[in-house]
Write a protein that holds these residues in place. Sequence first.
Motif, short mmCIF file in Angstrom:
data_model
loop_
_atom_site.label_atom_id
_atom_site.label_comp_id
_atom_site.label_asym_id
_atom_site.label_seq_id
_atom_site.Cartn_x
_atom_site.Cartn_y
_atom_site.Cartn_z
N LYS A 137 46.65 40.52 37.91
CA LYS A 137 45.86 40.10 37.86
C LYS A 137 45.07 40.53 38.08
O LYS A 137 43.44 40.88 37.11
CB LYS A 137 45.85 37.95 38.13
CG LYS A 137 44.69 37.39 37.90
CD LYS A 137 44.26 36.22 38.90
CE LYS A 137 42.28 35.38 38.87
NZ LYS A 137 41.60 36.38 39.20
N GLU A 138 44.92 40.78 39.50
CA GLU A 138 43.98 41.75 39.63
C GLU A 138 43.64 43.18 38.95
O GLU A 138 42.62 43.63 38.87
CB GLU A 138 44.60 42.14 40.86
CG GLU A 138 44.49 41.05 42.08
CD GLU A 138 44.54 41.52 43.28
OE1 GLU A 138 45.06 42.47 43.97
OE2 GLU A 138 44.45 40.53 44.43
N ALA A 139 44.85 43.54 38.43
CA ALA A 139 45.13 44.99 37.82
C ALA A 139 43.99 44.94 36.38
O ALA A 139 43.38 45.56 35.81
CB ALA A 139 46.51 45.43 37.32
N ASN A 140 44.36 43.40 35.61
CA ASN A 140 44.21 42.73 34.70
C ASN A 140 41.79 42.79 34.73
O ASN A 140 41.24 43.38 32.93
CB ASN A 140 44.52 41.71 33.72
CG ASN A 140 45.73 41.73 33.33
OD1 ASN A 140 45.15 42.75 31.93
ND2 ASN A 140 46.94 42.30 33.56
N ASP A 141 41.81 42.43 35.94
CA ASP A 141 40.07 42.15 35.96
C ASP A 141 40.29 43.66 36.35
O ASP A 141 38.48 43.73 35.42
CB ASP A 141 40.67 41.90 37.61
CG ASP A 141 40.44 40.02 37.49
OD1 ASP A 141 40.69 39.97 36.39
OD2 ASP A 141 40.77 39.45 38.50
N LEU A 142 40.39 44.42 36.57
CA LEU A 142 39.85 45.78 37.04
C LEU A 142 39.74 46.49 35.99
O LEU A 142 38.58 46.85 35.95
CB LEU A 142 40.74 46.95 37.89
CG LEU A 142 40.69 47.63 38.09
CD1 LEU A 142 39.21 48.16 38.72
CD2 LEU A 142 41.73 48.69 38.99
N TYR A 143 40.95 46.38 35.18
CA TYR A 143 40.76 47.62 33.69
C TYR A 143 39.40 46.37 32.70
O TYR A 143 38.70 46.75 31.99
CB TYR A 143 41.97 47.24 32.72
CG TYR A 143 41.65 47.48 31.52
CD1 TYR A 143 41.16 48.95 31.14
CD2 TYR A 143 41.54 46.58 30.67
CE1 TYR A 143 41.86 49.51 30.61
CE2 TYR A 143 41.79 47.34 29.60
CZ TYR A 143 41.25 48.78 29.44
OH TYR A 143 41.56 49.68 27.82
N ALA A 144 39.06 44.93 32.88
CA ALA A 144 38.58 44.17 32.34
C ALA A 144 36.51 44.85 32.78
O ALA A 144 35.95 44.98 31.96
CB ALA A 144 38.61 42.78 32.56
N THR A 145 36.70 45.22 33.82
CA THR A 145 35.70 45.56 34.40
C THR A 145 35.34 46.79 33.70
O THR A 145 33.90 47.42 33.21
CB THR A 145 35.10 45.80 35.75
OG1 THR A 145 36.16 47.21 35.90
CG2 THR A 145 35.56 44.98 36.49
N LEU A 146 36.37 47.62 33.25
CA LEU A 146 35.53 49.04 32.41
C LEU A 146 35.67 48.83 30.89
O LEU A 146 34.64 50.07 30.16
CB LEU A 146 37.16 50.26 32.81
CG LEU A 146 38.19 49.79 33.96
CD1 LEU A 146 39.59 50.63 33.05
CD2 LEU A 146 36.80 50.43 34.72
N LYS A 147 35.29 47.82 30.36
CA LYS A 147 35.23 47.51 29.30
C LYS A 147 33.57 46.65 28.92
O LYS A 147 33.06 46.73 28.21
CB LYS A 147 36.56 46.11 28.51
CG LYS A 147 37.55 47.14 28.72
CD LYS A 147 38.47 46.76 27.35
CE LYS A 147 38.68 45.07 27.89
NZ LYS A 147 39.76 44.29 27.11
N LYS A 148 33.20 46.86 29.57
CA LYS A 148 32.18 46.17 29.99
C LYS A 148 30.43 46.77 29.73
O LYS A 148 30.95 48.06 30.68
CB LYS A 148 31.89 45.28 31.55
CG LYS A 148 32.52 43.55 31.62
CD LYS A 148 32.18 42.77 33.30
CE LYS A 148 33.28 42.44 32.77
NZ LYS A 148 32.75 41.31 34.37
#
Length: 535
Positions: A524-535
């Motif tokens: 979950k934390e890995a996906n949250d981190l990756y999500a910040t890259l796409k903003k």
Amino acid sequence: MIHEWVRPGKGRHRAAAIAVCTAVWLSGCSSGDNGKTAGQPSAAAASPTPGASQQAQELLQVDWMNAAGLIKENSYGQQTLEQRFHIKLEKVYPISSNDYKQKQQLMMSTGDIPDVLLVMDPAELSKYASQGLIAEVPLSLIQQYAPRTKSELDKVAPQGWYYSNVNGKNYGLPTLYFSGQFHSKQVWRTDLLEKAGIAKIPETIDEMTAAFAALKKIGVYGMSSTGNSYYNQFPTIFGAYGVMPIQWKLKEGKVVNGTVQPEAREALEKLAEWHKAGYIDPEFVTGKDQQLKFNSGKIAYLDNALATALDETDPNSIINAVHKVDPGGKVDFAKLPAGPRDESGGWAWGTAGNVWAFGKQMEKSPEKMQRILGILDSIQNEEDVWLSLAWGQKGVHYDYVNAAQGAESGLKRIGEYTDMTKLQEAGIADPTNGSTFWASQGKFGFIEKYYNKQILNIYRANNKPMVDLFGKADLLPSSGKYWPDLIKLKTEAYVKIVMGEKPVSYFDDFVKEWNQKGGSQLEKEANDLYATLKK
């Protein structure tokens, strides 16, 4: 040079992620510089002048925990550092790489905190920061006192800023890792293949299986591994199935960990098959004497060789070691084996390395921190300074590979300094990567300029590195809590499956346990981190 460490087939995703990551992370962390912190320069502070001009400054006494190596007190390297920058090291730390993390953790837990120390992994850095043992190092401070290093990191290793980030604050200066662009080379004892009736170096898993069967008939194991390593268990075999255990990867738009993917199960099934058939050295768990067994012809395939493996001018090369046992022995490089979907890849660490951190007490000595940042910047970015600490003195510690070509041919160690022990005792850290004991590696341009060009070309040939999406797998917020138990679970479960102590179907139970013990939270934390890259 980012394209050289990006995993093939994922290049567009990762290059974009890293680029956006840098922009988002740096802008986010700049907010952490608001307000006055103990490490920030005052308005009147001026950047130190680099190099020899620092001689004019007051003698600086510093407890600087050098990188791992059996360095001697008052070595050539120590004296060069001290004289160049007008500092005095309180002591040196002669610690082998195998003991470095453990001894550092013990020191820190007992309150023996160096002014400067090399922290190997993000999990340790996060723990030290949460325990209040290391100082915050605002990015604005790095920009002012180590601007050239920051620029180089931003350009070739931006993931390094994740390594030094703890809860939005920066806790050190990441290092560069030139060799992280490349996976280890693979070599075969081709004389043994020929003896077994195999004329072609295997290039696929199926061809390896056939070769291993033929080798068994002449009393030779196909391969071994380091089964008790959390990351170095049969990496090229897993790569052939398109996965690298431990690493985070993007799969169908979601970040997942390679450890628990179906492709890993496939690879384990093949390895269990090989082990049952007697193709794998029974001592693969510890990897005991793996190199010696290859040299003596007891195993035929080695997946963790250096590019110097066939260099007959290198007394430490594999070919020379083989010839000491068998003058007629033959060794050749091989491509990474391809799997059932024509995939292949080898473990690579990426272009960021570790982190130079500062003891908490340094927050009360901002000028000292500023000056050390300036020293780090000088060593990593001034060619003559870096060369004197990474390679030593020409004619004493090194010479040109080809005298007529000069530096264009690369450098080589000479005399007693071809011996790693003697080299480290002299205060010179690494014979191939251009490392120093006090600033790790220099600019990639320096390392590439002096690298043995023949060896560099070998590393680049058939290079298919598989690198974690974030550079290192243990940089997530909860890594300190879950990661140690998870990698222990993974290592033991994989060994049990390969050895046949557990059936391949046990993999499903292992995945459930992995998720229950923190794997789901980290995903979950890995996906949250990756999500910040796409903003």
